[in-house]
Motif scaffolding. Structure first.
Motif, mmCIF file in Angstrom:
data_model
loop_
_atom_site.group_PDB
_atom_site.id
_atom_site.type_symbol
_atom_site.label_atom_id
_atom_site.label_comp_id
_atom_site.label_asym_id
_atom_site.label_seq_id
_atom_site.Cartn_x
_atom_site.Cartn_y
_atom_site.Cartn_z
ATOM 1 N N GLY A 265 -3.856 -4.531 -13.863
ATOM 2 C CA GLY A 265 -3.418 -3.525 -14.835
ATOM 3 C C GLY A 265 -4.336 -3.339 -16.020
ATOM 4 N N ARG A 266 -3.712 -3.442 -17.182
ATOM 5 C CA ARG A 266 -4.328 -3.140 -18.472
ATOM 6 C C ARG A 266 -5.667 -3.816 -18.700
ATOM 7 N N GLY A 267 -5.745 -5.105 -18.404
ATOM 8 C CA GLY A 267 -7.030 -5.797 -18.521
ATOM 9 C C GLY A 267 -7.404 -6.243 -19.922
ATOM 10 N N SER A 268 -6.399 -6.488 -20.770
ATOM 11 C CA SER A 268 -6.766 -6.909 -22.129
ATOM 12 C C SER A 268 -7.339 -8.338 -22.128
ATOM 13 N N ASN A 269 -6.868 -9.183 -21.229
ATOM 14 C CA ASN A 269 -7.465 -10.529 -21.137
ATOM 15 C C ASN A 269 -8.893 -10.446 -20.617
ATOM 16 N N LEU A 270 -9.099 -9.563 -19.656
ATOM 17 C CA LEU A 270 -10.471 -9.328 -19.175
ATOM 18 C C LEU A 270 -11.372 -8.930 -20.347
ATOM 19 N N ALA B 125 -6.343 -12.533 -14.243
ATOM 20 C CA ALA B 125 -5.999 -12.032 -15.570
ATOM 21 C C ALA B 125 -5.014 -10.879 -15.403
ATOM 22 N N GLY B 126 -3.750 -11.238 -15.206
ATOM 23 C CA GLY B 126 -2.746 -10.216 -14.939
ATOM 24 C C GLY B 126 -2.842 -9.714 -13.516
ATOM 25 N N PHE B 127 -3.180 -10.604 -12.589
ATOM 26 C CA PHE B 127 -3.233 -10.235 -11.173
ATOM 27 C C PHE B 127 -1.837 -10.471 -10.600
ATOM 28 N N ASN C 21 -5.586 -19.218 -14.013
ATOM 29 C CA ASN C 21 -4.673 -18.114 -14.311
ATOM 30 C C ASN C 21 -4.188 -18.253 -15.739
ATOM 31 N N ILE C 22 -3.836 -17.116 -16.335
ATOM 32 C CA ILE C 22 -3.151 -17.178 -17.631
ATOM 33 C C ILE C 22 -1.733 -16.677 -17.452
ATOM 34 N N HIS C 23 -0.805 -17.423 -18.047
ATOM 35 C CA HIS C 23 0.614 -17.098 -17.898
ATOM 36 C C HIS C 23 1.248 -17.011 -19.288
ATOM 37 N N PRO C 24 2.072 -15.988 -19.520
ATOM 38 C CA PRO C 24 2.614 -15.792 -20.871
ATOM 39 C C PRO C 24 3.862 -16.620 -21.174
ATOM 40 N N SER C 25 3.735 -17.929 -21.074
ATOM 41 C CA SER C 25 4.796 -18.826 -21.558
ATOM 42 C C SER C 25 4.185 -20.210 -21.709
ATOM 43 N N MET D 29 -2.483 -14.484 -28.734
ATOM 44 C CA MET D 29 -2.804 -15.891 -28.468
ATOM 45 C C MET D 29 -3.490 -16.048 -27.110
ATOM 46 N N GLU D 30 -3.046 -15.264 -26.104
ATOM 47 C CA GLU D 30 -3.703 -15.306 -24.790
ATOM 48 C C GLU D 30 -5.193 -15.024 -24.945
ATOM 49 N N HIS D 31 -5.485 -14.049 -25.806
ATOM 50 C CA HIS D 31 -6.875 -13.637 -25.980
ATOM 51 C C HIS D 31 -7.702 -14.712 -26.685
HETATM 52 C C1 GRF Z 1 -0.718 -11.116 -19.527
HETATM 53 O O1 GRF Z 1 0.419 -11.265 -20.318
HETATM 54 C C2 GRF Z 1 -0.944 -12.320 -18.662
HETATM 55 O O2 GRF Z 1 -0.557 -13.508 -19.276
HETATM 56 C C3 GRF Z 1 -0.037 -12.039 -17.492
HETATM 57 O O3 GRF Z 1 -0.182 -10.653 -17.262
HETATM 58 C C4 GRF Z 1 -0.533 -10.006 -18.486
HETATM 59 C C5 GRF Z 1 -1.803 -9.269 -18.243
HETATM 60 O O4 GRF Z 1 -2.199 -8.492 -19.339
HETATM 61 N N1 GRF Z 1 -0.409 -12.860 -16.359
HETATM 62 P P1 GRF Z 1 -3.645 -7.848 -19.388
HETATM 63 O O5 GRF Z 1 -3.794 -7.015 -18.117
HETATM 64 O O6 GRF Z 1 -4.640 -8.948 -19.455
HETATM 65 O O7 GRF Z 1 -3.644 -6.987 -20.605
#
Ligand code: GRF
Length: 204
Positions: free
Chosen positions: A4-9, A81-83, A101-105, A167-169
């Protein structure tokens, strides 16, 4: 790998640029053809590839195609990253120790979806995000680092999600940098970081 959005990317690519990482992004792969993150990749000169899961009859067939695509770039590290697809065991085993992987919790709390809503419902005062190695059970692999944020009295799922995302970023680039610098290893169910690190837990 994104959906999706790819903000972590974006956070990873920006950190790589700002901190002159000794590494490059060989590809961004999405299962969703319209993922916004693909545009960002193209604008930044990173090959943007779609492997659309709808084109495959089974999860196994999709994962095989995905693996073929990934292997054609010979990456050292695969960052989810949001896969948003559940991966099959053979796929996960193939990349054991080099897929994160990154997970939002704050794992092990709230694996799966709708983490912010569930955190609010549970009334926790602290929430956040975790970076972990990917293992066969979704959102359960060895935790590399975590970032904590407070849950504030007037939060709704959106305000909380925004605080966590910031914080993820911060934490995803940290983990990737440790890996690139050869400091981060998965040892079975444990994570080794050498030399030891003072930033396993990042506070807001
Ligand atoms: C993030 O919240 C990540 O932790 C989760 O999916 C979301 C992806 O956001 N796994 P983005 O595409 O990186 O903006």
């Amino acid at each position: 790998m994104i959906s999706g959005r790819g903000s972590n990317l974006q956070a990873l690519v920006k950190a790589a640029q700002n901190e002159a990482w000794q590494a490059r992004f060989v590809a961004v792969i999405s299962n969703q053809p319209d993922a916004k993150g693909l545009d960002f990749a193209r604008q930044n000169g990173i090959p943007a590839i779609v492997v659309n899961h709808r084109d495959f009859a089974s999860r196994e067939a999709f994962d095989e195609a995905l693996a073929k695509t990934i292997d054609s770039f010979s990456p050292d590290l695969i960052a989810l990253a949001g896969f948003m697809r559940v991966l099959t065991d053979p796929f996960i085993d193939r990349y054991q120790g080099r897929m994160i992987n990154i997970h939002p919790s704050l794992l092990p709390h709230f694996p799966g979806l709708h983490t912010h809503e569930r955190a609010l419902e549970a009334g926790v005062k602290k929430h956040g995000a975790s970076v972990h190695f990917v293992t066969r059970v979704v959102d359960e692999g060895p935790i590399i680092c975590q970032g904590e944020v407070p849950v504030l009295p007037n939060d709704d799922a959106d305000t909380l999600a925004a605080r966590v995302l910031k914080m993820e970023h911060r934490i995803y680039p940290l983990a990737v940098k440790w890996f690139i610098n050869g400091r981060l290893h998965q040892e079975g169910s444990q994570v080794q970081i050498s030399p030891p690190e003072s930033q396993y837990i990042v506070q807001a």
